[in-house]
Design a protein around this motif. Structure first.
Motif, PDB file in Angstrom:
ATOM      1  N   SER A 176      26.665  24.129 -33.165  1.00 50.19           N
ATOM      2  CA  SER A 176      27.273  22.840 -32.875  1.00 50.19           C
ATOM      3  C   SER A 176      27.425  22.043 -34.156  1.00 50.19           C
ATOM      4  N   HIS A 177      28.581  21.436 -34.370  1.00 51.53           N
ATOM      5  CA  HIS A 177      28.740  20.624 -35.590  1.00 51.53           C
ATOM      6  C   HIS A 177      27.876  19.377 -35.526  1.00 51.53           C
ATOM      7  N   ARG A 178      27.386  19.048 -34.307  1.00 53.88           N
ATOM      8  CA  ARG A 178      26.500  17.892 -34.182  1.00 53.88           C
ATOM      9  C   ARG A 178      25.031  18.297 -34.296  1.00 53.88           C
ATOM     10  N   THR A 202      34.366  14.161 -27.014  1.00 53.90           N
ATOM     11  CA  THR A 202      33.746  14.887 -28.116  1.00 53.90           C
ATOM     12  C   THR A 202      33.189  16.229 -27.646  1.00 53.90           C
ATOM     13  N   ASN A 203      32.718  16.274 -26.382  1.00 55.15           N
ATOM     14  CA  ASN A 203      32.188  17.528 -25.857  1.00 55.15           C
ATOM     15  C   ASN A 203      33.251  18.625 -25.848  1.00 55.15           C
ATOM     16  N   LEU A 204      34.486  18.248 -25.485  1.00 56.84           N
ATOM     17  CA  LEU A 204      35.559  19.240 -25.493  1.00 56.84           C
ATOM     18  C   LEU A 204      35.828  19.719 -26.923  1.00 56.84           C
ATOM     19  N   LEU A 205      35.911  18.768 -27.849  1.00 55.97           N
ATOM     20  CA  LEU A 205      36.167  19.143 -29.241  1.00 55.97           C
ATOM     21  C   LEU A 205      35.023  20.000 -29.793  1.00 55.97           C
ATOM     22  N   TYR A 249      32.970  25.150 -31.707  1.00 54.40           N
ATOM     23  CA  TYR A 249      31.686  25.852 -31.756  1.00 54.40           C
ATOM     24  C   TYR A 249      31.806  27.259 -32.349  1.00 54.40           C
ATOM     25  N   TYR A 250      32.828  27.970 -31.940  1.00 53.32           N
ATOM     26  CA  TYR A 250      32.973  29.362 -32.371  1.00 53.32           C
ATOM     27  C   TYR A 250      33.191  29.457 -33.875  1.00 53.32           C
ATOM     28  N   ALA A 251      33.885  28.451 -34.436  1.00 52.01           N
ATOM     29  CA  ALA A 251      34.194  28.477 -35.870  1.00 52.01           C
ATOM     30  C   ALA A 251      32.924  28.475 -36.710  1.00 52.01           C
TER      31      ALA A 251
END
Lengths: 219, 400
Positions: free
Chosen positions: B51-53, B37-40, B45-47
């Motif tokens: 962080s989405h989390r 999940t860290n890679l995803l 992140y840039y989008a």
């Protein structure tokens, strides 16, 4: 208090300096808007090494504090109350431009095209910052419009949510003012928003472009 | 839109590495806690510019380092490659760059890299609280219409101000004499943005439905149709929606009654509705109606899935809706977003899982992370690249 200990771990009242007086100067400078501790330190060290500059600064600050005041009629920063703009005969008293802060007058005066007078609100409605209608000089504004026989009010506030709401509030307030029967209704206008002169269209943000489009004019 | 490659340094537990991604399917295998999940998250992140989390910046920096850096090479159109970078420094915040130049405001990041992210949290969209659905729609409208975002931001700011005023009134901190006129001014500003928000949300629900319906039929194996409908909190907007669409009103294949209504009239109607309940709002000390209470109904064959239907049906519907978001983006702006599936297959029964894999093979570019290789066993779509991850270290491997 990360700076309050010297290398031996012993408390030192002079902060990172060996001088409490210097520390005090740095602290009061860093309280000024736009100055962090680093820039404050640079200025302080400059002042203590250039005593002539420091004296000049002390004197001019004291003089400014003594002589500068706000104009009781429009709220501009001035040395005479009422200010020169409010008393000048060449200024049209029937034209009143409403701005949020005294600084907002400066670009108008620099450009030099405006021939009317000003009214400074000193802030915008913002309950989150504790600014309510009773904190702004709306009573004085109404009085001013009535006494000067103002024909046009130009609202020149920020295009933020707070600026818009303050404009809407004033619109209702001034709309309801009774007018003499022989005079036309009070004319209210707002500054236009759009593409800056000399600006490149390609880099304009979408909202500004939409406004500029919405208020496009015949050509 | 594709992510061609990535260089990651100091991000969470990820070891410094460079990835060359497949333009189609990218699979990341690894047990929980190894770094999938860290890679995803780093890629996504840039989008969003965050962080989405919802993680804080300092938590995104690896334990043994003071800064993190991620560089993506993205292809927005064939042969149009851009370099997206961001950097964190502990205690200092984040900075974004596009082709080496600083991107000043987070709003300017919108639309550079478009992504759609699925994880077990996001697929609670259907059975979760209404704010999830509002957020989902608002994000969808904003990515295809940046002006909507500015109305939404202004609306939220105005709402905060008005709530602040109502709170002060209730506590007795504020003068009553001017309060009603002030509230009216805030209401006018609210109504102005509420119109645009209502129109945007309704239009989006109309556009989303046919795509969501198609995805849902593919995912559930055929018979279940899906409908997504705007359920505004404002009575004025509700009654407008109930109006008949005049014939030939627009060339749009899916017209909404809101999209051709008289905006000024609707704004006035909304304002009188909000003004009307002012006394109750003053009494309660908070706002009581407006788009901040909107919801969206999700119907599967006339059944409201928000309330009825199983967990599984809710998840399948959520996946269909989120997939539809990428279709709407394509319809409006000709952009195919990058799609992330983070641990989604474990949330579906095996048959639906397999159907989703088939759908994923046909998508533009996908990143799939899973802890259970069994869920993707035997799946071998063209141009797939596979990585296995162990303690933040990624190794490219054969497909499972």
């Amino acid at each position: 208090m990360e700076h309050s200990r010297n290398n031996n771990g012993v408390a030192n009242d002079g902060g990172e300096f060996q001088s409490p007086a210097l520390e005090r100067l740095v602290r009061s400078l860093s309280r000024l808007p736009g100055l962090g501790r680093k820039s404050a330190t640079r200025l302080a060290l400059h002042l203590v090494s250039e005593s002539a500059a420091a004296e000049e600064l002390v004197e001019s600050t004291a003089q400014a504090c003594e002589q500068v005041c706000h104009c009781g009629r429009c709220g501009a920063i001035t040395e005479q109350d009422p200010c020169r703009i409010c008393t000048s005969e060449r200024r049209d008293p029937k034209l009143l431009c409403i701005v949020a802060t005294p600084v907002d007058i400066l670009p108008f005066e620099k450009a030099g095209f405006y021939r009317g007078r000003y009214f400074v609100l000193g802030g915008l409605l913002s309950p989150l910052d504790g600014v309510r209608a009773e904190d702004l000089p709306f009573g004085r504004l109404v009085e001013r419009v009535r006494l000067d026989g103002v024909d046009e009010v130009i609202i020149a506030l920020d295009s933020s949510v707070e600026g818009e709401t303050t404009a809407l509030y004033m619109q209702r307030l001034l709309q309801e003012l009774p007018r003499d029967s022989d005079r036309d209704a009070l004319h209210m206008t707002r500054l236009a928003t759009g593409i800056p002169v000399g600006g490149a269209l390609a880099y304009i943000d979408e909202v500004t472009l939409q406004r500029a489009f919405q208020f496009r004019r015949d050509f | 839109m594709r992510i061609l490659s990535a260089t990651v340094r100091g991000f969470r537990n990820l070891q410094e590495s460079t990835f060359e991604f497949s333009p189609r399917v990218n699979l990341v295998l690894g047990r929980n806690g190894e770094g999938k999940t860290n890679l995803l998250e780093a890629l996504n992140y840039y989008a969003l510019g965050r962080s989405h989390r919802g993680a804080r910046i300092d938590d995104l920096i690896g334990f043994e380092t003071e800064s993190a850096f991620v560089q993506l090479e993205i292809e927005t159109k064939p042969d149009d490659v851009m370099r997206c970078e961001f950097a964190f420094e502990r205690g200092k915040g984040n900075r974004f760059f596009l082709d080496g130049e600083v991107v000043g405001r987070r709003a300017d990041l919108v639309g550079i890299l478009n992504t759609v992210y699925f994880d077990p949290e996001s697929i609670r969209l259907v059975r979760g609280e209404p704010s999830r659905r509002r957020h989902f729609v608002d994000q969808g409208v904003s990515e295809s219409e940046p002006i909507f975002l500015s109305h939404l931001t202004a609306f939220q700011r105005t709402l905060k101000q008005k709530n602040g005023l109502l709170r002060d009134l209730k506590r007795g901190f504020a003068d009553y004499s001017t309060a009603r006129e002030e509230l009216r001014a805030w209401n006018r500003e609210l109504a102005h943005h509420a119109v645009e928000i209502s129109i945007g949300r309704d239009d989006y629900a109309h556009r989303l439905t046919p795509y969501a319906d198609a995805s849902h039929r593919a995912l559930t194996g055929g018979d279940c149709g899906l409908e997504f409908a705007y359920r505004p909190a404002l009575e004025t907007v509700r009654s407008k929606l109930a109006e008949e669409v005049p014939e030939n009103a627009s060339n749009d294949p899916i017209p909404s009654p809101l999209s051709f209504c008289e905006k000024e009239q609707l704004e006035r109607d909304i304002l009188s509705e909000i003004d009307y309940i002012m006394e109750s709002e003053i009494k309660r000390g908070r706002t009581l109606c407006g788009p901040q209470f909107d919801d969206f109904e999700v119907r599967q064959d006339e059944l409201d899935l928000r309330v009825f239907g199983s967990q599984g049906e809710g998840r399948a519907a959520a996946i269909s809706l989120i997939l539809a978001r990428s279709d709407v983006l394509h319809e409006k702006r000709r952009i195919r977003p990058v799609i992330f599936f983070d641990d989604i297959f474990s949330e579906l029964d095996s048959q639906r899982g397999q159907r989703l894999q088939e759908m994923a093979s046909g998508l533009h570019q996908v990143f799939i992370a899973t802890a259970r290789p069994g869920d993707v066993a035997g799946w071998d779509p063209p141009e797939m690249k596979t990585w296995s991850v162990h303690a933040g270290r990624f190794d490219q491997t054969e497909s499972p």
